[in-house]
Design an enzyme around this catalytic site. Structure first.
Site, mmCIF file in Angstrom:
data_model
loop_
_atom_site.group_PDB
_atom_site.id
_atom_site.type_symbol
_atom_site.label_atom_id
_atom_site.label_comp_id
_atom_site.label_asym_id
_atom_site.label_seq_id
_atom_site.Cartn_x
_atom_site.Cartn_y
_atom_site.Cartn_z
ATOM 1 N N ALA A 81 0.851 -1.192 0.000
ATOM 2 C CA ALA A 81 0.000 0.000 0.000
ATOM 3 C C ALA A 81 0.883 1.236 0.000
ATOM 4 O O ALA A 81 2.056 1.187 0.365
ATOM 5 C CB ALA A 81 -0.912 0.012 1.221
ATOM 6 N N GLY A 94 -0.182 3.497 -6.432
ATOM 7 C CA GLY A 94 1.060 4.168 -6.821
ATOM 8 C C GLY A 94 1.713 3.476 -8.010
ATOM 9 O O GLY A 94 2.373 4.107 -8.824
ATOM 10 N N GLU A 101 -6.044 -4.902 -8.419
ATOM 11 C CA GLU A 101 -5.817 -5.129 -6.980
ATOM 12 C C GLU A 101 -7.150 -5.124 -6.238
ATOM 13 O O GLU A 101 -7.395 -5.955 -5.347
ATOM 14 C CB GLU A 101 -4.888 -4.043 -6.428
ATOM 15 C CG GLU A 101 -3.465 -4.156 -6.982
ATOM 16 C CD GLU A 101 -2.557 -3.010 -6.604
ATOM 17 O OE1 GLU A 101 -1.327 -3.187 -6.697
ATOM 18 O OE2 GLU A 101 -3.039 -1.929 -6.231
HETATM 19 C C1 5RP Z 1 0.482 -0.656 -6.788
HETATM 20 C C2 5RP Z 1 0.255 -0.479 -5.333
HETATM 21 C C3 5RP Z 1 1.389 -0.782 -4.429
HETATM 22 O O1 5RP Z 1 0.967 -1.708 -3.483
HETATM 23 C C4 5RP Z 1 1.829 0.473 -3.739
HETATM 24 O O2 5RP Z 1 2.164 1.457 -4.710
HETATM 25 C C5 5RP Z 1 3.033 0.234 -2.820
HETATM 26 O O3 5RP Z 1 4.165 -0.004 -3.571
HETATM 27 P P1 5RP Z 1 5.566 -0.327 -2.930
HETATM 28 O O4 5RP Z 1 5.462 -1.665 -2.261
HETATM 29 O O5 5RP Z 1 6.517 -0.318 -4.095
HETATM 30 O O6 5RP Z 1 5.902 0.752 -1.931
HETATM 31 O O7 5RP Z 1 -0.790 -0.104 -4.881
HETATM 32 O O8 5RP Z 1 -0.615 -0.221 -7.533
#
Ligand code: 5RP
Length: 215
Positions: A81, A94, A101
């Protein structure tokens, strides 16, 4: 932070049981989970992947990737997340994989979210909220987002999602009613999905550390 991500991912492997089909999220934290899952690959039936990126990594380890339409409901989903509040509600997307998801989270009995400590917040919204939109609706949706939330949508113009859509990142939010905002934004025509996971939050959050903290 990468060590914290790895520690959270290792802890999540404890939720994997023999014969399971495991839902797998997307991102750098999940990459550690996939690498760990490779050690258990002969004990699980397979996986359902939330992105082309994760599918590629799973297959590189020889882990089977299955179609959610064929598997039916899943016992376990593990994903990262961008932000997490004290009620296990999340901002995600992100990595632009929010729609798949969200589908896998909805299909899963237990959603285990793995984060490093920097992802924990009191109020969601410091991280710009991703919204996946149908391309022709980008401006319409942006105007509606301003009207409804007061936030500032910014088009992530170098990204096309795995579904062929675009992402708006909404800046300047302090989300005091995540369930209400998720519902309201979902109703704008042209919105495919909203990166708020509040109606269906995580069931378990693992914060990486020595030892990891399970919320
Ligand atoms: C992708 C997501 C990821 O879980 C989120 O961006 C976290 O990424 P990371 O583990 O690289 O910090 O929602 O769509």
């Amino acid at each position: 932070m990468s060590e914290m991500k790895r520690l959270a991912a290792e802890k999540a492997l404890e939720y994997v049981e023999d014969g399971m089909i495991v839902g797998v999220g997307t991102g750098s934290t999940v990459a550690y989970f996939i690498d760990g899952l490779a050690r258990l690959k002969d004990r699980i039936k397979g996986t359902v992947s939330s992105s082309e990126q994760s599918t590629e990594r799973l297959r590189s380890h020889g882990i089977e990737v299955m179609d959610l339409n064929a598997t039916g409901p899943l016992s376990l989903y593990v994903d990262g997340a961008d932000e997490c509040d004290g009620n296990r509600r999340l901002i995600k997307g992100g990595g632009a994989a929010l729609t798949r998801e969200k589908i896998i989270a909805e299909a899963s009995k237990t959603f285990v979210c793995i984060v490093d400590p920097s992802k924990q917040v009191g109020i969601l919204g410091r991280f710009p909220l991703p919204v996946e939109v149908i391309p022709m609706a980008r401006s319409l949706v942006a105007r509606e987002i301003v009207r409804i939330t007061g936030g500032q949508p910014v088009w992530r113009d170098d990204v096309v999602t795995d579904n062929g859509n675009w992402i708006l990142d909404v800046h300047g939010l302090a989300i005091t009613d995540p369930v209400g905002m998720e519902r309201d934004l979902n109703q704008i025509p042209g919105v495919v999905s909203v990166g708020l996971f509040a109606r269906r939050p995580a069931d378990v959050v693992i914060v990486g550390g020595e030892p990891p903290v399970v919320l």
